[in-house]
Design an enzyme around this catalytic site. Structure first.
Site, PDB file in Angstrom:
ATOM      1  N   SER A  72      26.507   8.590  11.214  1.00  0.00           N
ATOM      2  CA  SER A  72      25.980   9.654  12.084  1.00  0.00           C
ATOM      3  C   SER A  72      25.841   9.122  13.497  1.00  0.00           C
ATOM      4  CB  SER A  72      24.597  10.073  11.609  1.00  0.00           C
ATOM      5  OG  SER A  72      23.660   9.037  11.876  1.00  0.00           O
ATOM      6  N   ASP A  73      25.878   9.999  14.482  1.00  0.00           N
ATOM      7  CA  ASP A  73      25.415   9.582  15.801  1.00  0.00           C
ATOM      8  C   ASP A  73      23.905   9.335  15.662  1.00  0.00           C
ATOM      9  OD1 ASP A  73      25.206   8.920  18.447  1.00  0.00           O
ATOM     10  OD2 ASP A  73      26.411  10.608  19.146  1.00  0.00           O
ATOM     11  N   CYS A  74      23.362   8.525  16.584  1.00  0.00           N
ATOM     12  CA  CYS A  74      22.040   7.963  16.302  1.00  0.00           C
ATOM     13  C   CYS A  74      20.954   9.035  16.260  1.00  0.00           C
ATOM     14  CB  CYS A  74      21.738   6.861  17.285  1.00  0.00           C
ATOM     15  SG  CYS A  74      22.902   5.512  17.024  1.00  0.00           S
TER      16      CYS A  74
END
Ligand SMILES: *[C@@H]1O[C@H](CO)[C@@H](O)[C@H](O)[C@H]1NC(C)=O
Ligand SMILES: *[C@@H]1O[C@H](CO)[C@@H](O)[C@H](O)[C@H]1NC(C)=O
Ligand SMILES: *[C@@H]1O[C@H](CO)[C@@H](O)[C@H](O)[C@H]1NC(C)=O
Ligand SMILES: *[C@@H]1O[C@H](CO)[C@@H](O)[C@H](O)[C@H]1NC(C)=O
Ligand SMILES: *[C@@H]1O[C@H](CO)[C@@H](O)[C@H](O)[C@H]1NC(C)=O
Ligand SMILES: *[C@@H]1O[C@H](CO)[C@@H](O)[C@H](O)[C@H]1NC(C)=O
Ligand SMILES: *[C@@H]1O[C@H](CO)[C@@H](O)[C@H](O)[C@H]1NC(C)=O
Ligand SMILES: *[C@@H]1O[C@H](CO)[C@@H](O)[C@H](O)[C@H]1NC(C)=O
Ligand SMILES: *[C@@H]1O[C@H](CO)[C@@H](O)[C@H](O)[C@H]1NC(C)=O
Ligand SMILES: *[C@@H]1O[C@H](CO)[C@@H](O)[C@H](O)[C@H]1NC(C)=O
Length: 807
Positions: free
Chosen positions: A318-320
């Site tokens: 995932s993006d953070c």
């Protein structure tokens, strides 16, 4: 909220990437980073028998350490040996490790967009490794249109990355490159992106990924699950991600409404090429929703498209903090964390950059929302990648990389050459450039970027709030100092340039100088992650500075523009006092040297703009949040990118001049392409304008064709000027006239060549008919139209018709 979480992650900077938890302190001291110097003990890897011996563990009990078994079997065994809480503790970017199994901690988050960055928790700069090479930003490197250069930079970066890993200063998984389309000039992350064209972006991705990942000699492995990785790359952000924060609409809440047509034609192809041709081992899903569903929660995008259709061999991260963004930002299905996790794990998101997976997965299992088998599958995907990087067994070829392989002369020179290859000449009246060395001794070097240092790096390089910096800087004033006496005046306090009081000093320098170089543009206060632009203008009083200095200058005036997205500099283009204009992107640590060498003719520029430079009023015609590429007359939307925009530009996509002159001859060109049809192939309809004749069989679905037809194009390029130079040969295809709603033209091939003065070079292109002539219709079908296509070279320097017929 998500914003803050993200920030916290970035500043909590406490990781050594290879340290085991407290109950095995002895082991910790054995593999502490400081012991990992090439002169120290053996470099660290998990299945080192002496590690297990020291821990009084019998390594033969752990099949995951049996190097004779396939990685998939070893990964399964490792996961099988973990308890459920142990499994869950490995699902975040800061994986905890399992002391019981001598599995160390691992930090998944490192960044290497254009050099190893000090951004991301897995990379550590300190006294042992204070620097790394900072190459030009991707938008400038893309402008070189040189595939080999992109790969070579990837190789140089991964050598430094692997050396840092050996020194305990980086991980083996790098969340680079960014391959989103530069859809609109206002997007804040254009510096990171390889331009506006999906084919160009895809080719960049493939080369950079192969440069980072490929271990020499293993490029063509049949079994992709065992192909070794120098370091693991990650193409991001999947997908339709290109709004940061525009007039209050931010990426944590934004729902990108995308047509299937734009998805198939523009947003997906770079990722498809990255997976299929680049064999990337990681994909990051994006913050935004796509047509209502957060991309990290969409099984169609992750499981079906990435894994099944494109056959991804790697992990999906995932993006953070995307999961918490889902809960707190998107309010997706009014989720709880447990619901969100259930959905993302099912969708195929293996790793959470963040803490949501480690924190809430246990609960989700207890609530019967998550099956343990989904967790196992995610972990197996993750560990297979780590096996491939040699995390468990080492890779002998890289064992000796260390301090001496970081910031080498070779990589610094490569960073300089990359900047020179990308720099783009936009105006050169009367052949003012290059300046001849003897004649221009007193130089006024003015403007807010005249002494640029960190600004030349753009983003994802070295943030000043963390330790670490590039090997070295050559600012523009340093670069020009090697050619003459520099009289420096900033002219503005900063990029915002909100006062005029510093302009007179710059004017005075210009009055007495033999030549004046004005360096202006943007920086990370204007275009950056989390910040989109709202206009296309130079900030504040920069244009005032340019006009006043140009008016007063004694010698020729050269304007140098540093920016990623285009700016409307029509006033300078039309100002006869300004003889030459150069676009230099954000040119990296040696940018000043590259700029000065180009201005003084040590290097003849050959870069081409990878994005359209629109006029300022473009921003009034279409909101950034409208994702569509085609014009919409009913809304007055003008269309986006050279493929669909039909208005006037400041400079078009592909534009760039040279100090020499090239002449093209098309040596060989096929004029018909007979395409073989199967017995049961059906004709597919196309919408044609009423006043054009529609062929009886307008098109065929690509899926119904063998696609075995190719056509060649051989182009001879003569350098008919007096200087050696590089030329970028761009080839476009144009669909038959009269088809409604298709692109004007599309890039199908390019090559950068060097041609000595008076010399000639032949470029041979071979194109696949299906790939290079197809169009995407409104229902997202890929079709090959019959009839008269046109193949165009450059901006129409040569073109020839190609008749597609079905048999
Ligand atoms: C393209 O890049 C390669 C690899 O860095 C380099 O050897 C070559 O000279 C470049 N080509 C041109 C025409 O600049
Ligand atoms: C959605 O969440 C809100 C706020 O937490 C809550 O008031 C509401 O009842 C929830 N709706 C549903 C359908 O669960
Ligand atoms: C899940 O349930 C088990 C058994 O009731 C309990 O021991 C454990 O603490 C629970 N885990 C979480 C994370 O709530
Ligand atoms: C790097 O090598 C080049 C060419 O070999 C040489 O001219 C240059 O001085 C060297 N630079 C440094 C910093 O050693
Ligand atoms: C240029 O910038 C550097 C780094 O910010 C600074 O140390 C130096 O003093 C500046 N040079 C001039 C002439 O202002
Ligand atoms: C000008 O910019 C500076 C810093 O960029 C800022 O502190 C100041 O408030 C600005 N002044 C005006 C009038 O906008
Ligand atoms: C330009 O400078 C003037 C005078 O210092 C200031 O009043 C004005 O706001 C500035 N213009 C812009 C667009 O920043
Ligand atoms: C592009 O715009 C011009 C006028 O601005 C118009 O004449 C032309 O037909 C347009 N081309 C297309 C393909 O729409
Ligand atoms: C370049 O090509 C054009 C037409 O193809 C020709 O007229 C011209 O003479 C050529 N110039 C040189 C210098 O060869
Ligand atoms: C054909 O029709 C289109 C619109 O349907 C129009 O833009 C174009 O000018 C027409 N061309 C001719 C040759 O009449």
């Amino acid at each position: 909220m998500a914003n803050n979480l993200f920030f916290l992650l970035c500043i909590s900077f406490t990781i050594a990437s290879f340290v085991i938890s407290t109950d095995v302190r002895k082991e910790v001291s054995k593999i502490r980073p400081d012991d990992l110097t090439p002169t120290g003990s053996d470099f660290a890897y998990v299945c080192d028998p002496s590690r297990y011996a020291k821990l009084n563990l019998d390594m033969s009990r752990f099949a995951f350490c049996d190097s004779k078994l396939p990685y998939s079997v070893r990964a399964k065994d490792l996961v099988r040996q973990m308890t459920l809480p142990e499994k869950i503790a490995q699902l975040g970017n800061s994986a905890e490790g399992v002391p019981r199994l001598a599995l160390p901690k691992y930090e998944w988050w490192s960044e290497a967009l254009h050099g190893v960055a000090n951004f991301g928790k897995g990379t550590i700069f300190d006294d042992l490794v204070p620097h790394a090479t900072s190459f030009p930003t991707v938008i400038l490197t893309t402008a070189s249109f040189n595939e080999s250069l992109w790969k070579e930079i990837g190789q140089a970066v991964s050598t430094e990355a692997r050396a840092m890993y050996n020194l305990g200063r980086a991980g083996l998984t790098f969340w680079s490159p960014t391959i989103n389309i530069a859809r609109d000039p206002r997007w804040g992350r254009i510096a990171e992106a390889p331009g506006e064209d999906p084919f160009l972006v895809g080719i960049y991705a493939v080369n950079y990924v192969r440069g980072l990942q490929d271990v020499q000699g293993t490029e063509n492995y049949i079994d992709l699950s065992s192909r070794p990785l120098k370091v693991s790359a990650c193409c991001k952000h999947f997908t339709a991600y290109d709004v940061e924060n525009w007039k209050g609409v931010d990426r944590y809440h934004f729902d990108a409404r995308v047509t299937e047509q734009d998805m198939e034609e523009t947003f997906n192809p770079p990722f498809e090429m990255c997976v299929k041709d680049g064999d990337v081992s990681g994909i990051m899903c994006s913050y935004n929703r796509v047509n209502g569903i957060p991309s990290c929660a969409d099984p169609n995008l992750l499981k079906q498209t990435l894994r099944q259709e494109w056959d991804l061999h790697g992990y999906i991260v995932s993006d953070c903090d995307s999961v918490s963004v889902m809960v707190t930002g998107h309010n997706f299905l009014n989720d709880t964390y447990e619901d969100a996790i259930a959905q993302t794990l099912r969708a195929g998101m293996d790793l959470d950059c963040g803490k949501s997976y480690p924190k809430y997965t246990g609960n989700a299992v207890n609530q019967s929302k998550v099956r343990e088998s989904d967790i196992d599958k995610a972990l197996e995907n993750l560990y297979i990648v780590l096996f491939r990087t040699g995390f468990f067994d080492g890779i002998p070829a890289y064992k000796s990389l260390g301090k001496n392989d970081i910031c080498t002369n070779k990589s610094i020179e490569l960073a300089t050459r990359a900047a020179k290859e990308g720099i783009t000449l936009l105006k050169n009246e009367g052949g003012t450039l290059p300046l001849s060395t003897g004649m221009f001794k007193n130089l006024a070097v003015v403007g807010p970027h005249a002494n640029a240092t960190i600004a030349m790096l753009g983003n994802y390089a070295f943030e000043s709030k963390h330790p670490g910096s590039p090997c070295h800087y050559t600012s523009p004033i340093d670069g020009f100092s090697t050619y003459g006496k520099v009289n420096y005046a900033a002219g503005c306090g900063d990029i915002a340039c909100n006062k005029t009081s510093l302009i007179p000093q710059a004017v005075e320098s210009a009055k007495i100088a033999d030549a004046t170089i004005i360096l202006v543009g943007l920086d990370l206060t204007v275009e950056v992650e989390k910040l989109d632009r709202v206009d296309l203008l130079l900030p504040g009083n920069q244009s005032e500075l340019i006009n006043q200095v140009a008016n007063a200058a004694k010698g020729p005036v050269i304007l140098v523009v540093m920016c990623a997205g285009g700016v409307d500099i029509s006033f300078a283009k039309n100002n006869p006092k300004i003889k030459a204009i150069l676009w230099v992107g954000y040119p990296g640590e040696e940018g000043g040297r590259a700029i000065a060498d180009v201005v003084f003719g040590l290097y003849n520029p050959g870069g081409r703009l990878p994005v359209t430079w629109y006029e300022a009023n473009y921003v009034n015609k279409i909101p950034l949040t409208s994702m569509q590429f085609r014009p919409d007359d009913s809304k007055g939307y003008p269309g986006r990118t050279y493929k669909f925009f039909n208005g006037s530009t400041v400079f078009p996509f592909g534009f760039g001049l040279s100090y020499t002159k090239f002449n093209y001859t098309t040596i060989q060109a096929l004029h018909t392409l007979p395409v073989k049809l199967g017995r049961h192939t059906h004709c597919h309809d196309l919408n044609y304008m009423a006043n054009k004749t529609k062929p009886t069989c307008p098109a065929i679905l690509l899926n119904d064709l063998q696609c075995g037809e190719y056509f060649k194009l051989n182009i001879e390029v003569k350098n008919v000027g007096k200087r050696d130079g590089s030329e970028v040969v761009l080839v476009y295809s144009k669909p038959p006239d009269g088809i409604i709603g298709t692109h004007f033209k599309q890039l199908i091939g390019f090559k950068r060549i060097f041609v000595a003065a008076g010399g000639r070079e032949v470029v041979n292109f071979v194109f696949n008919g299906c790939k290079s002539l197809s169009i995407v219709d409104y229902a997202s079908n890929r079709l090959l139209p019959s009839g008269g296509h046109t193949i165009m070279v450059g901006d129409g320097v040569a073109s020839f018709p190609l008749q597609v017929t079905f048999h």
